[in-house]
Design a protein around this motif. Structure first.
Motif, mmCIF file in Angstrom:
data_model
loop_
_atom_site.group_PDB
_atom_site.id
_atom_site.type_symbol
_atom_site.label_atom_id
_atom_site.label_comp_id
_atom_site.label_asym_id
_atom_site.label_seq_id
_atom_site.Cartn_x
_atom_site.Cartn_y
_atom_site.Cartn_z
ATOM 1 N N UNK A 15 0.709 -1.157 0.165
ATOM 2 C CA UNK A 15 0.129 0.035 0.038
ATOM 3 C C UNK A 15 0.845 1.286 0.080
ATOM 4 N N UNK A 16 2.177 0.959 -0.267
ATOM 5 C CA UNK A 16 3.163 2.265 -0.089
ATOM 6 C C UNK A 16 3.384 2.533 -1.649
ATOM 7 N N UNK A 17 2.846 4.049 -1.860
ATOM 8 C CA UNK A 17 3.374 4.288 -3.413
ATOM 9 C C UNK A 17 4.536 3.834 -4.087
ATOM 10 N N UNK A 18 4.426 3.355 -5.391
ATOM 11 C CA UNK A 18 5.543 2.923 -6.257
ATOM 12 C C UNK A 18 6.839 4.022 -6.139
ATOM 13 N N UNK A 19 6.426 5.208 -6.249
ATOM 14 C CA UNK A 19 7.351 6.288 -6.270
ATOM 15 C C UNK A 19 8.329 6.558 -4.877
ATOM 16 N N UNK A 20 7.458 6.090 -3.859
ATOM 17 C CA UNK A 20 8.218 6.314 -2.696
ATOM 18 C C UNK A 20 9.405 4.868 -2.268
ATOM 19 N N UNK A 21 8.844 3.920 -2.805
ATOM 20 C CA UNK A 21 9.622 2.495 -2.769
ATOM 21 C C UNK A 21 10.988 2.911 -3.582
ATOM 22 N N UNK A 22 10.626 3.453 -4.858
ATOM 23 C CA UNK A 22 11.655 3.591 -5.811
ATOM 24 C C UNK A 22 12.813 4.754 -5.139
ATOM 25 N N UNK A 23 12.208 5.722 -4.362
ATOM 26 C CA UNK A 23 13.062 6.653 -4.048
ATOM 27 C C UNK A 23 13.885 6.221 -2.869
ATOM 28 N N UNK A 24 13.004 5.277 -2.210
ATOM 29 C CA UNK A 24 13.995 4.559 -0.915
ATOM 30 C C UNK A 24 14.945 3.863 -1.499
ATOM 31 N N UNK A 25 14.532 2.982 -2.566
ATOM 32 C CA UNK A 25 15.787 2.161 -2.912
ATOM 33 C C UNK A 25 17.031 2.711 -3.825
ATOM 34 N N UNK A 26 16.642 3.996 -4.090
ATOM 35 C CA UNK A 26 17.793 4.616 -5.013
ATOM 36 C C UNK A 26 18.277 5.683 -4.311
ATOM 37 N N UNK A 27 18.134 5.828 -2.878
ATOM 38 C CA UNK A 27 18.718 6.658 -1.950
ATOM 39 C C UNK A 27 18.333 8.225 -2.043
ATOM 40 N N UNK A 28 17.192 8.566 -2.759
ATOM 41 C CA UNK A 28 16.804 9.912 -2.770
ATOM 42 C C UNK A 28 15.685 10.238 -1.427
ATOM 43 N N UNK A 29 15.393 9.035 -0.810
ATOM 44 C CA UNK A 29 14.428 8.969 0.283
ATOM 45 C C UNK A 29 14.980 8.156 1.250
ATOM 46 N N UNK A 30 16.050 8.750 1.967
ATOM 47 C CA UNK A 30 16.817 7.757 2.986
ATOM 48 C C UNK A 30 16.069 7.366 4.128
ATOM 49 N N UNK A 31 15.278 8.077 4.730
ATOM 50 C CA UNK A 31 14.600 7.656 6.027
ATOM 51 C C UNK A 31 13.211 8.067 6.058
ATOM 52 N N UNK A 32 12.474 6.927 5.673
ATOM 53 C CA UNK A 32 11.179 6.938 5.519
ATOM 54 C C UNK A 32 10.323 7.002 6.795
ATOM 55 N N UNK A 33 9.168 7.563 6.933
ATOM 56 C CA UNK A 33 8.331 7.452 8.358
ATOM 57 C C UNK A 33 8.424 6.171 8.485
ATOM 58 N N UNK A 34 8.143 5.827 10.052
ATOM 59 C CA UNK A 34 8.269 4.577 10.577
ATOM 60 C C UNK A 34 6.979 3.779 10.127
ATOM 61 N N UNK A 35 5.658 4.561 9.796
ATOM 62 C CA UNK A 35 4.556 4.065 9.336
ATOM 63 C C UNK A 35 4.656 3.280 7.810
ATOM 64 N N UNK A 36 5.606 4.053 7.023
ATOM 65 C CA UNK A 36 5.941 3.754 5.786
ATOM 66 C C UNK A 36 6.870 2.368 5.630
ATOM 67 N N UNK A 37 7.781 2.500 6.627
ATOM 68 C CA UNK A 37 8.781 1.340 6.866
ATOM 69 C C UNK A 37 8.030 -0.066 7.199
ATOM 70 N N UNK A 38 7.066 0.414 8.297
ATOM 71 C CA UNK A 38 6.101 -0.801 8.905
ATOM 72 C C UNK A 38 5.336 -1.229 7.811
ATOM 73 N N UNK A 39 4.814 -0.699 6.956
ATOM 74 C CA UNK A 39 4.135 -1.232 5.883
ATOM 75 C C UNK A 39 4.829 -2.101 4.934
ATOM 76 N N UNK A 40 6.130 -1.749 4.651
ATOM 77 C CA UNK A 40 6.981 -2.488 3.823
ATOM 78 C C UNK A 40 7.491 -3.556 4.542
ATOM 79 N N UNK A 41 7.743 -3.542 5.807
ATOM 80 C CA UNK A 41 8.355 -4.769 6.522
ATOM 81 C C UNK A 41 7.047 -5.887 6.689
ATOM 82 N N UNK A 42 5.853 -5.352 6.984
ATOM 83 C CA UNK A 42 4.771 -6.218 7.169
ATOM 84 C C UNK A 42 4.749 -7.040 5.681
#
Length: 93
Positions: free
Chosen positions: A27-54
């Protein structure tokens, strides 16, 4: 030590998922995940990280890098501390 994005990408690829599949599962937007993986969004909010981990089936601690890969397998969530059983006191007559 790997960055959040590097850990995210490694775990996602281990599952055989594309960025779009992870976005759908988490349920996390594609763009957010892309930015996380490519280093332009280094520290996502805990809620975003929790959704990804789950969605990936790992603990937030593993995804956040609290545990080094040598300390534990990234597929396994840390085991909770064992509880000691206590005996109930015998009723006082």
């Amino acid at each position: 030590m790997a960055t959040f994005g590097e850990r995210l990408k490694r775990i996602r690829e281990k599952r055989g998922w594309t960025l779009r599949e992870l976005a759908e599962h988490s349920g996390v937007p594609y763009e957010t995940i892309y930015r996380c993986e490519h280093g332009t969004h280094q520290e996502p909010r805990v809620s975003v990280a929790a959704h990804l981990a789950r969605a990936l089936g790992v603990s937030l601690d593993v995804l956040a890098g609290v545990y080094d890969q040598n300390d534990m397998d990234e597929d396994a969530a840390p085991s909770p501390p064992k509880r000691q059983r206590t005996r109930k006191a015998a009723p006082v007559a």
